[in-house]
Every structure is written in structure tokens, then in C-alpha cells.
Design a protein around this motif. Structure first.
Motif, PDB file in Angstrom:
ATOM      1  N   ASP A  40       0.821  -1.210   0.000  1.00 48.09           N
ATOM      2  CA  ASP A  40       0.000   0.000   0.000  1.00 48.09           C
ATOM      3  C   ASP A  40       0.853   1.258   0.000  1.00 48.09           C
ATOM      4  OD1 ASP A  40      -2.356  -1.465   0.136  1.00 48.09           O
ATOM      5  OD2 ASP A  40      -2.220  -1.630   2.311  1.00 48.09           O
ATOM      6  N   PHE A  41       1.780   1.304   0.945  1.00 50.55           N
ATOM      7  CA  PHE A  41       2.478   2.574   1.123  1.00 50.55           C
ATOM      8  C   PHE A  41       3.622   2.741   0.131  1.00 50.55           C
ATOM      9  CE2 PHE A  41       4.755   5.972   3.181  1.00 50.55           C
ATOM     10  CZ  PHE A  41       3.698   6.823   3.431  1.00 50.55           C
ATOM     11  N   PHE A  42       4.523   1.764   0.099  1.00 55.20           N
ATOM     12  CA  PHE A  42       5.705   1.931  -0.757  1.00 55.20           C
ATOM     13  C   PHE A  42       5.339   1.921  -2.243  1.00 55.20           C
ATOM     14  CE2 PHE A  42       9.421   0.495  -3.071  1.00 55.20           C
ATOM     15  CZ  PHE A  42      10.367   1.403  -2.624  1.00 55.20           C
TER      16      PHE A  42
ATOM     17  N   GLY B 108       2.006   2.995  -7.808  1.00 57.11           N
ATOM     18  CA  GLY B 108       1.532   1.717  -8.318  1.00 57.11           C
ATOM     19  C   GLY B 108       2.491   0.980  -9.238  1.00 57.11           C
ATOM     20  N   LYS B 109       3.689   1.528  -9.417  1.00 57.65           N
ATOM     21  CA  LYS B 109       4.622   0.803 -10.299  1.00 57.65           C
ATOM     22  C   LYS B 109       5.881   0.413  -9.542  1.00 57.65           C
ATOM     23  CE  LYS B 109       3.104   2.996 -14.518  1.00 57.65           C
ATOM     24  NZ  LYS B 109       2.324   4.064 -13.832  1.00 57.65           N
ATOM     25  N   GLU B 110       6.315  -0.821  -9.755  1.00 63.40           N
ATOM     26  CA  GLU B 110       7.597  -1.235  -9.199  1.00 63.40           C
ATOM     27  C   GLU B 110       8.701  -0.660 -10.075  1.00 63.40           C
ATOM     28  OE1 GLU B 110       7.835  -5.286  -6.875  1.00 63.40           O
ATOM     29  OE2 GLU B 110       7.276  -5.646  -8.939  1.00 63.40           O
ATOM     30  N   HIS B 111       9.670  -0.014  -9.445  1.00 66.19           N
ATOM     31  CA  HIS B 111      10.761   0.521 -10.254  1.00 66.19           C
ATOM     32  C   HIS B 111      11.693  -0.578 -10.725  1.00 66.19           C
ATOM     33  CE1 HIS B 111      10.319   4.902  -8.662  1.00 66.19           C
ATOM     34  NE2 HIS B 111       9.255   4.431  -9.260  1.00 66.19           N
ATOM     35  N   ARG B 112      11.865  -1.591  -9.867  1.00 60.99           N
ATOM     36  CA  ARG B 112      12.680  -2.753 -10.243  1.00 60.99           C
ATOM     37  C   ARG B 112      11.863  -3.989  -9.926  1.00 60.99           C
ATOM     38  NH1 ARG B 112      16.090   0.645  -8.066  1.00 60.99           N
ATOM     39  NH2 ARG B 112      15.664  -0.102  -5.972  1.00 60.99           N
ATOM     40  N   PRO B 113      11.967  -5.035 -10.744  1.00 59.55           N
ATOM     41  CA  PRO B 113      11.184  -6.239 -10.440  1.00 59.55           C
ATOM     42  C   PRO B 113      11.570  -6.811  -9.076  1.00 59.55           C
ATOM     43  CG  PRO B 113      12.706  -6.619 -12.296  1.00 59.55           C
ATOM     44  CD  PRO B 113      12.744  -5.153 -11.995  1.00 59.55           C
ATOM     45  N   GLY B 114      10.587  -7.246  -8.309  1.00 60.13           N
ATOM     46  CA  GLY B 114      10.877  -7.844  -7.012  1.00 60.13           C
ATOM     47  C   GLY B 114      11.045  -6.835  -5.898  1.00 60.13           C
TER      48      GLY B 114
ATOM     49  N   MET C  57       0.471  16.337  -2.563  1.00 60.51           N
ATOM     50  CA  MET C  57       0.455  15.726  -3.896  1.00 60.51           C
ATOM     51  C   MET C  57      -0.953  15.324  -4.293  1.00 60.51           C
ATOM     52  SD  MET C  57       3.809  13.452  -4.491  1.00 60.51           S
ATOM     53  CE  MET C  57       4.227  12.739  -2.940  1.00 60.51           C
ATOM     54  N   SER C  58      -1.253  15.388  -5.555  1.00 60.40           N
ATOM     55  CA  SER C  58      -2.594  15.024  -5.986  1.00 60.40           C
ATOM     56  C   SER C  58      -2.559  13.727  -6.785  1.00 60.40           C
ATOM     57  CB  SER C  58      -3.198  16.130  -6.823  1.00 60.40           C
ATOM     58  OG  SER C  58      -2.569  16.106  -8.090  1.00 60.40           O
ATOM     59  N   ASP C  59      -3.747  13.268  -7.164  1.00 62.66           N
ATOM     60  CA  ASP C  59      -3.829  12.004  -7.872  1.00 62.66           C
ATOM     61  C   ASP C  59      -3.862  12.207  -9.369  1.00 62.66           C
ATOM     62  OD1 ASP C  59      -4.979   9.176  -6.327  1.00 62.66           O
ATOM     63  OD2 ASP C  59      -4.148  10.884  -5.262  1.00 62.66           O
ATOM     64  N   LYS C  60      -2.863  12.889  -9.875  1.00 60.64           N
ATOM     65  CA  LYS C  60      -2.833  13.216 -11.297  1.00 60.64           C
ATOM     66  C   LYS C  60      -2.954  11.965 -12.161  1.00 60.64           C
ATOM     67  CE  LYS C  60      -2.503  17.734 -12.018  1.00 60.64           C
ATOM     68  NZ  LYS C  60      -3.003  18.162 -10.736  1.00 60.64           N
ATOM     69  N   ASP C  61      -2.261  10.893 -11.786  1.00 58.85           N
ATOM     70  CA  ASP C  61      -2.246   9.695 -12.633  1.00 58.85           C
ATOM     71  C   ASP C  61      -3.649   9.150 -12.807  1.00 58.85           C
ATOM     72  OD1 ASP C  61      -0.169  10.186 -10.949  1.00 58.85           O
ATOM     73  OD2 ASP C  61       0.671   8.180 -11.089  1.00 58.85           O
ATOM     74  N   ASN C  62      -4.363   9.093 -11.661  1.00 55.88           N
ATOM     75  CA  ASN C  62      -5.686   8.514 -11.731  1.00 55.88           C
ATOM     76  C   ASN C  62      -6.623   9.389 -12.540  1.00 55.88           C
ATOM     77  OD1 ASN C  62      -4.743   6.494 -10.218  1.00 55.88           O
ATOM     78  ND2 ASN C  62      -5.838   7.050  -8.342  1.00 55.88           N
ATOM     79  N   GLU C  63      -6.500  10.693 -12.318  1.00 59.53           N
ATOM     80  CA  GLU C  63      -7.412  11.595 -12.999  1.00 59.53           C
ATOM     81  C   GLU C  63      -7.093  11.716 -14.480  1.00 59.53           C
ATOM     82  OE1 GLU C  63      -8.528  14.011  -9.030  1.00 59.53           O
ATOM     83  OE2 GLU C  63      -7.005  14.798 -10.368  1.00 59.53           O
TER      84      GLU C  63
END
Lengths: 530, 120
Positions: free
Chosen positions: A371-373, A380-386, B1-7
């Protein structure tokens, strides 16, 4: 490895040690470390690490849920409470099982259908990811840490008594190091198996203990109830006969009971470490089957508290029990079946603690990493796999080390029992309302979720802080359990927060999609192929 | 920070997808599934909550009734014990009802093998 020097310092300074108890502890530790080694070799990838590849079967997960839930507080603590306060202790047993109906009927299946690894996944489905995940992760971390500190301090005290010769600090470090090893190296798969083994050990120990108690009464329920209805109690030198089945030996305010009941019945379905267990099974149907298994096991266990709880009151010396209620189950084992059984029950208690703290650690670290990291910081994106798994392992280590440190700082004398109540109150006041609203209410908004989580969290903590647990006689809030006030506040905040904020286009547009997925399982996360 | 990606996701695209899903939830089969679930789950929850809190109310506010002896134990104990069986029975009845919900859901998905094209 971390635990080897510990063993070295356990053995020499343990002259009064029962060798049988030590052998059983070590056998359990060895077995769980083998499992960890096996899981570490087997699993790779995020779904394997966080959700055991979603390949746990229904009965296995049922046992693991039971193993995650029945803490040392419920085994030793409730036995002790019934042994000293009779019927009122048994009231806890009832609430702990009935709570699973909320999990079964309302939460388990939609959660499995909508989420991936954490409770926050369900909220993030329709709402804006980053604010709701940040709040949900905070709530998860706080619930897990409150619960964990209670377990760790309890563990230190117990191990010290169960295995004389081992100090409080050594016990806390030992338990903490083991839980770190399970979670960091073995992930969810190892944690699950530790919980399964613990549940089996706990059930067999309790069953054997119950049979031994009934043997004392010639397996006659009439004689058993007759005896626990007439227990002679020596109070201040005055001998009197007390009926241990009469309510009111401990609780004087029924309102406090209602408040506790609410927190149990609504909080269990919001405990993050229980909820994430439903991601380890292949689908919602299996999640349902696993709740049924958990209910059978948990129910049988708490019914058995009748025998070893009231049995301890009837068969053990009252002063002995009152001087240390938590030891009444192990003492009963010693009196009825000797040192070997005492050692077994002690090992069971130890396994119980380890399984619960491992479950809490993985729930905290999963939420932080996923959730946080990944989602809040890295969008929502992993910068490196794993990377997500790596962060979770590091978090597990940090959470483990921090709880060791806090438990040692607090020391064995601190009263931490109310922290478990606090965890349930936060789960019921902050987590459950927003989970329900995000699944069932179209108009729900991100602001509503953030307000609901925030107010539920703050209200629970505040009412505990100004309540009798912390302030004693001068308490501003009169009840031990904040639920009756904090749950409505959490609900109200989530509701008003939504109505006060403008209609959220994304949330309402995704409601239909979520509804279909939640109720049919369409598009739910799949189990890993073999 | 805002939710630019989602929007940043096009509102029109969200609406287009929402329309597809709206159609599905208004299908009679889906409405039947939801109605069936609601008919079971709402009364079941009310029942178990009332049954559970009735125990606390009787024990807390009607101590004389709670202390009344029936056979070897008192009403308070029997009522508490009955909670375990109540929970198991509700759970058992629910699994039977849920098997029916599963069939309704499978029928719906079967007819409508792939309602979405987007994959997360």
C-alpha cells in the motif's frame, strides 16, 4: 543465524529447566525452521511471498485463520479469567466465535473477489488510491503494532514462567528473532504452516486437558457442573461457597459488556491480519469454506474453555490460581498429568505466541510494502522487479526489531492487555465501516474513507487514553471498551465525509463494475499455476 | 500531492466502461442474484446480532432470570453455550444458500463469458 547464540545462553543458565519442556520447544522451533527453509526455496515472486501463491486449501486456511486468531491471550488468558472470574470469562469465549459470522456473511467473499494482498485493495478499487491506501496502511500498521506489543510483552512473561531460567529479555528477543526469520525468509507460506501446526497443537492440547478434567468428575457433566457451582473460596480468611456460573464476578457495568461485544463482533472482520488470510486461497468459494473450518475449530476450542477454565477453578488451589491466573491452564496440566504434559502445554503456549506474532508481522509488512511503498510513493509501479517483496522483507525485519525494542522498554510489569482491546476497537471503528461502505454504498467518496478511517482511529485511541485503563479512577470516559462510542463516530465520519464532499465521478462510475466483481468473482486474482 | 495519474484516465473512457457494467447489473439474472443474497444475508445478520446481544442484555440487566437453574447449570450458561450452536447453524444454513448464489453467479458469467475487455 540469529537464534543460535540465544540457545547457547538459554542452556547454561537454566538449571531448574524441565528438559522435556525445553526439548518440546526446540522440536517446535526446528520443525518451523524446516518449513521456513522449504518455503523459502519454493516461493518466488510477489503473489507467492504475500499470498502463498493463493494455493492454500479451504481446511488449511481455516486452521491457519484459527491459528492466527487464538492468541496466548485467548488460551492462557481466558483460561485464567474463567478460573478466577468464572462465567464472565466465558463471555469472551462466546464473542470470539460469534464474531466470525460477520466475517462469513459480509466480508470474506467480496474481499477475496476485489483485492490482491491487503485490506486497502478493496478501498482503492473505486476510490482514489493514494489517500485511501495511506490511511488504510496507517490503520493496519497501528492495529498490528498494538496487538503485537501486547503479544510480545505477554510472550516474555509467559516464556519466563513456562521455562524458568530464561529471562524476560531473552524470551522477547527469542520470540522476535524467530518471527522475523519466518516472515523475512518464508513469507506467507511459512507463516501459514506455522499457524496450521500451532492450531493442531493447541486443539490437541486443549482436548487432552479437557478429557483429563472430565475424568476427574467420572465423565459426568452433572458432577462437573455441581462442583463448579459450589467452589469454596477463602477471602480474607472467611470461607464461603461461590457459584462460578453466576455472572457478575468481574464485569459490573453491562454497558461495558455491550461495548466489548460490539468491538468483538464488528472488529474481527476488520483485523488486517485475519483479512489477508483470505487472499491465500484460490477463490471466494474457498474463502467461505475456510471461514467454516475456522468457525468449527475456534468454536470447539472456546467450548473447551468450559472444561479447562472452570476445571482449573474447581481443581486447583484458589490462591495459587489468583496469584497468577495466566498459568492456570499449564498448572492444571501439571496437577492432572505431570511434568511431561506441563511441558507439552508450555510448548503449545509458545507455539501459539509465535504463530500470532508472525501473522501480525506479515500483515504489517505487506501493507507497508504494497500500500504505502508501491502505491502511495511509487504510484503503483515497481521501479525494479521484485522490489515490493524486498521492501516487505526489510519492513518485517524493522517491525520485528521495533516490537522487540518496545516490549523490552515496557518490561514485564506493564499492563498491556488493553492493547488487544484497542486493536479490536480500531478494527471495528475505522476499518470495518469503510470496507462495508466501499462495497455497498455507491455515493461513498475518498473523503468519506479518509474521514472514517481517521476519526475511527483517533476516537478509539482517545477513549482508551481517557478511559479507566489508562487514567484509572479519574477516567473521563467511563468504559474500559471504547467501541460503543468510537464505532458510531467512525461510521458517522465516513458517512458525513462522503455527503459533504462532491459526488466522485470515478467512484460512482466504477460501482457497477465492482458490484459485479464482488458478487460473482469475475476477474478476481487467480491462483498461481503449479 | 494530488492524484494526477488517476485523474489522467479519460473520463469518457470511464463512462464508456461504466455503461457496459451498468447493463450487466440491470440484467434480470444479476438482479435476481443480488436480491437472493440480500434476502438471506440481511435477516441472517439481524438474527445473529439480536441473539448475541440478547445474551449480554439478559446477563447484565436481568440477573435473576440469568441465575435461574435449569438442570445442572443456569440460564446464563445454557444461553451462552447455545451461542456456539447458533453460530454453527447460521454458518451451515449460509453455506447451503451460498451454493445457490454460486449457481446464479455461474449462470450469469456463463452467458456473459467476458464482460470486460480491460485487465488490471
Amino acid at each position: 543465524m540469529t537464534f543460535i547464540p540465544l540457545l547457547a545462553d538459554i542452556v547454561p543458565d537454566a538449571p531448574k529447566q524441565s528438559p522435556a519442556a525445553l526439548a518440546m520447544f526446540l522440536a517446535f522451533v526446528a520443525a518451523t525452521l524446516m518449513i521456513t527453509w522449504w518455503s523459502a526455496r519454493k516461493s518466488s515472486g510477489a503473489s507467492a511471498y504475500f499470498a502463498a501463491g493463493r494455493r492454500i486449501t479451504g481446511w488449511q486456511n481455516g486452521l491457519a485463520v484459527a491459528g492466527d486468531y487464538m492468541s496466548a491471550a485467548s488460551f492462557l488468558g481466558i483460561a485464567g479469567m474463567i478460573a478466577t472470574s468464572g462465567y464472565d470469562g466465558f463471555m469472551y469465549s462466546v464473542g470470539f466465535l460469534v464474531a466470525y459470522l460477520t466475517v462469513l456473511l459480509v466480508v470474506a467473499e467480496p474481499l477475496r473477489n476485489l483485492g490482491k494482498y491487503t485490506m486497502a485493495d478493496v478501498l482503492a478499487y473505486r476510490l482514489k488510491e493514494r489517500p485511501v491506501r495511506a490511511m488504510a496502511s496507517l490503520s493496519t500498521l497501528l492495529v498490528s503494532i498494538f496487538y503485537m506489543i501486547a503479544q510480545m510483552v505477554g510472550a516474555g512473561v509467559l516464556v519466563k514462567e513456562l521455562l524458568p531460567g530464561i529471562g524476560f529479555n531473552t524470551a522477547v528477543i527469542g520470540v522476535g528473532a524467530l518471527m522475523i526469520v519466518y516472515v523475512v525468509f518464508g513469507g506467507m507460506l511459512a507463516t501459514t504452516w506455522v499457524q496450521i501446526i500451532k492450531a493442531i497443537l493447541l486443539m490437541s492440547g486443549s482436548l487432552f486437558l479437557s478429557v483429563l478434567v472430565m475424568k476427574e468428575f467420572g465423565f459426568s457433566f452433572a458432577k462437573f457442573f455441581e462442583s463448579i457451582s459450589n467452589i469454596s473460596v477463602n477471602k480474607d480468611g472467611v470461607e464461603s461457597t461461590v457459584n462460578f456460573l453466576t455472572p457478575g464476578m468481574k464485569f459490573t457495568d453491562p454497558l461495558d459488556q455491550i461495548s466489548l461485544g460490539l468491538a468483538l463482533v464488528l472488529g474481527t472482520a476488520g483485523l488486517p491480519h485475519i483479512l489477508i488470510r483470505f487472499y491465500t486461497v484460490p477463490d471466494a468459494k474457498t474463502a467461505r469454506v475456510s471461514v467454516i473450518w475456522a468457525m468449527i475449530i475456534i468454536g470447539l476450542f472456546y467450548i473447551m474453555t468450559t472444561f479447562f477454565g472452570f476445571g482449573a477453578a474447581a481443581l486447583l488451589d484458589g490462591d495459587l490460581v489468583r496469584s497468577n491466573p495466566n498459568m492456570s491452564a499449564p498448572l492444571l496440566a501439571k496437577v492432572l498429568a505431570g511434568d511431561l504434559f506441563f511441558a507439552f502445554i508450555s510448548a503449545v503456549a509458545f507455539a501459539t505466541i509465535l504463530a500470532v506474532v508472525a501473522g501480525l508481522t506479515i500483515s504489517a509488512s505487506t501493507s507497508f510494502a504494497h500500500d504505502f511503498f508501491t502505491n502511495v510513493i511509487h504510484h503503483g509501479k515497481e521501479h525494479r522487479p521484485g522490489e515490493e517483496v524486498k521492501v516487505a522483507r526489510i519492513t518485517a525485519f524493522v517491525v520485528g526489531a521495533a516490537s522487540i525494542a518496545i516490549a523490552i522498554l515496557l518490561g514485564p510489569k506493564t499492563n498491556v492487555a488493553y492493547l488487544v482491546g484497542l486493536a479490536f476497537a480500531v478494527a471495528a471503528s475505522a476499518n470495518l465501516p469503510v470496507i462495508l461502505m466501499s462495497v455497498f454504498w455507491k455515493r461513498f467518496t475518498t473523503a468519506g474513507a479518509v474521514w472514517g478511517l481517521g476519526v475511527g482511529l483517533v476516537a478509539s485511541i482517545l477513549f482508551i487514553l481517557i478511559g479507566p485503563n489508562v487514567m484509572g479512577e479519574n477516567a473521563i470516559f467511563p468504559l474500559q471498551n471504547p467501541g460503543i462510542a468510537s464505532i458510531p463516530l467512525g461510521l458517522l465520519a465516513a458517512w458525513l465525509g462522503s455527503l459533504a464532499s462532491p459526488h466522485e465521478h470515478g467512484s460512482e462510475a466504477k460501482f457497477a463494475e465492482m458490484k459485479v466483481r464482488a458478487h460473482t468473482g469475475h476477474g478476481a486474482e487467480q491462483a498461481e499455476p503449479h | 500531492m494530488s492524484d494526477k495519474d488517476n485523474e489522467a484516465i479519460d473520463d469518457a473512457e470511464i463512462d464508456r466502461q461504466a455503461e457496459v457494467w451498468e447493463k450487466i447489473i440491470h440484467r434480470p439474472e444479476f438482479e435476481a442474484l443480488l436480491a437472493a443474497k440480500k434476502r438471506f444475508i440481511v435477516p441472517a445478520c439481524l438474527f445473529f446480532l439480536v441473539y448475541y446481544f440478547a445474551l449480554i442484555v439478559i446477563v447484565g440487566w436481568f440477573p435473576d432470570l440469568a441465575k435461574k437453574q435449569i438442570g445442572p447449570a443456569n440460564i446464563a450458561y445454557w444461553f451462552a453455550l447455545s451461542q456456539f450452536f447458533m453460530a454453527w447453524i447460521v454458518a451451515w444454513v449460509y453455506t447451503r444458500a451460498a451454493a445457490r448464489f454460486d449457481r446464479l453467479a455461474d449462470d450469469l458469467l456463463g452467458e456473459h463469458a467476458n464482460p470486460d475487455t480491460d485487465k488490471k
